[in-house]
Scaffold this active site. Structure first.
Site, mmCIF file in Angstrom:
data_model
loop_
_atom_site.group_PDB
_atom_site.id
_atom_site.type_symbol
_atom_site.label_atom_id
_atom_site.label_comp_id
_atom_site.label_asym_id
_atom_site.label_seq_id
_atom_site.Cartn_x
_atom_site.Cartn_y
_atom_site.Cartn_z
ATOM 1 N N HIS A 30 0.884 -1.176 0.000
ATOM 2 C CA HIS A 30 0.000 0.000 0.000
ATOM 3 C C HIS A 30 0.915 1.217 0.000
ATOM 4 C CE1 HIS A 30 -3.596 -2.372 0.768
ATOM 5 N NE2 HIS A 30 -2.992 -2.982 1.775
ATOM 6 N N GLU B 80 -1.201 -6.728 -1.876
ATOM 7 C CA GLU B 80 -2.342 -5.803 -1.708
ATOM 8 C C GLU B 80 -2.030 -4.449 -2.333
ATOM 9 O OE1 GLU B 80 -3.690 -5.534 2.366
ATOM 10 O OE2 GLU B 80 -3.472 -7.684 2.717
HETATM 11 C C1 XIL Z 1 -9.197 -3.906 4.603
HETATM 12 C C2 XIL Z 1 -10.349 -3.901 3.611
HETATM 13 O O1 XIL Z 1 -9.931 -3.296 2.420
HETATM 14 C C3 XIL Z 1 -11.517 -3.173 4.202
HETATM 15 O O2 XIL Z 1 -12.620 -3.288 3.331
HETATM 16 C C4 XIL Z 1 -11.842 -3.750 5.561
HETATM 17 O O3 XIL Z 1 -12.852 -3.031 6.147
HETATM 18 C C5 XIL Z 1 -10.641 -3.712 6.457
HETATM 19 O O4 XIL Z 1 -9.583 -4.410 5.849
HETATM 20 N N1 XIL Z 1 -4.257 -4.903 5.279
HETATM 21 C C6 XIL Z 1 -4.911 -6.081 5.046
HETATM 22 C C7 XIL Z 1 -6.275 -6.055 4.492
HETATM 23 O O5 XIL Z 1 -4.326 -7.160 5.182
HETATM 24 O O6 XIL Z 1 -7.061 -7.131 4.954
HETATM 25 C C8 XIL Z 1 -6.979 -4.766 4.794
HETATM 26 O O7 XIL Z 1 -8.214 -4.767 4.093
HETATM 27 C C9 XIL Z 1 -6.126 -3.603 4.385
HETATM 28 C C10 XIL Z 1 -4.837 -3.584 5.140
#
Ligand code: XIL
Length: 330
Positions: A221, A251
């Site tokens: 991210h 992610e």
């Molecule tokens: C986030 C989702 O995008 C949201 O919709 C949910 O409410 C919370 O979780 N790290 C992770 C993910 O491993 O599971 C998270 O996803 C974002 C950060």
């Protein structure tokens, strides 16, 4: 009457090669997170099916969704995602058995002895339910602290079960589904620095102790213009690979709200960031998958930004072209 284009065709202006066609040709998985409810939306369904060969449930395989009250498990939304993936010939990343951010409140309230049993039962029941349908499970998510004293985050699991909860979770997962690869997944450790070193050290120790762990997910991210360098990401992937681990970018999204310049310049900076990072994965043989945390700016956990490959109307952005180029090795 003009003919309606088939839903599986490319959107106007999109290249005729899809992400998954190009990635598959290079032996890589290209994935997206999805939410079950959106799959009934035709453009969402069509683009997900057309572009990706790997699927992660954005939140619907997490403990708080599956078992909000003790002993009653609902696999409906997760099954919808796994079913869509199967119908499209996609693989599934199971996400995630243990995450402090998605633990039902009844679990947090358990005394240690009951918590140990509940964790074991949860992993066994969920792994068992999805057995044979999951390419890789994120067994433990975000267990490392961002900074300060202890390397491990002070979650309810650590407080009540001790540091060994991580090794125990991997062993339980292996026993419950020997066919799935088992991953550790975290953010902020993609390049160099304290967190990356802590993740590396944890995995090295687990492996040295014979804990069954196959791979590591680097969440990615990031923001355009504020991210680890390509060289730092590549070096980190290489040292993780040298431990014998598979690496996934798990992610990825790229924020641009804080990027300077016109909107066009921001979108170009986003394209460059996507292309550079995906290229690093393409060049590392053990980096087997790149998953984006969604694909349309209409549905992102970063509401208010526009961090994904397609705009809110499902048109490909410059970032899409950047990823496609990187998948082609450019
Ligand atoms: C986030 C989702 O995008 C949201 O919709 C949910 O409410 C919370 O979780 N790290 C992770 C993910 O491993 O599971 C998270 O996803 C974002 C950060």
């Amino acid at each position: 009457m003009s003919p309606t284009p088939p839903p599986s065709g490319p959107p106007s202006g999109a290249p005729s090669d899809t992400l998954k066609a190009v990635a598959a040709g290079r032996g890589k998985l290209v994935g997206t997170a999805v939410q079950a409810g959106f799959l009934s939306d035709p453009p969402y369904n069509a683009v997900a099916g057309r572009e990706f060969n790997y699927l992660t449930a954005e939140y619907q395989m997490k403990w708080n969704v599956i078992e909000p009250s003790r002993g009653v498990r609902d696999f409906g939304p997760g099954d919808a995602i796994a079913g869509f993936a199967a119908s499209q010939g996609m693989r599934v990343k199971g996400h995630t058995f243990l995450w402090h951010g998605a633990t039902p409140s009844w679990v947090n309230a358990l005394p240690a002895d009951e918590l140990r049993v509940a964790v074991e039962q949860h992993i066994r029941a969920v792994a068992d339910h999805y057995r044979g349908r999951i390419h890789a499970w994120d067994v433990v998510n975000e267990a490392i602290a961002d900074g300060g004293g202890s390397a491990l985050r002070d979650t309810v699991f650590r407080q009540k079960l001790g540091d060994r909860y991580i090794a125990d979770a991997f062993r339980a997962a292996r026993a419950a589904d020997p066919s799935a690869l088992l991953f550790y997944n975290d953010y902020g450790g993609e390049g160099s620095g304290v967190k990356a070193d802590r993740i590396y050290a944890l995995l090295q120790e687990l492996l040295a102790n014979g804990v069954p762990i196959d791979g590591v997910g680097l969440q990615m991210h990031i923001a355009a213009g504020s991210r680890p360098s390509d060289g730092a990401i590549a070096a980190n992937m290489r040292r993780l690979a040298a431990l014998g681990l598979i690496v996934h970018i798990s992610e990825m999204d790229v924020r641009i709200n804080d990027t300077a310049g016109s909107e066009q310049m921001r979108l170009e900076a986003q394209r460059t960031t996507y292309q550079d990072v995906v290229r690093v994965c393409m060049l590392e043989p053990r980096c087997e998958a790149v998953t984006f945390w969604g694909f349309t700016d209409a549905h992102t956990w970063l509401s208010g930004d526009r961090p994904l490959l397609f705009d809110a109307r499902y048109q490909p952005k410059p970032a899409y072209d950047g990823v496609l180029e990187a998948l082609r090795g450019r």
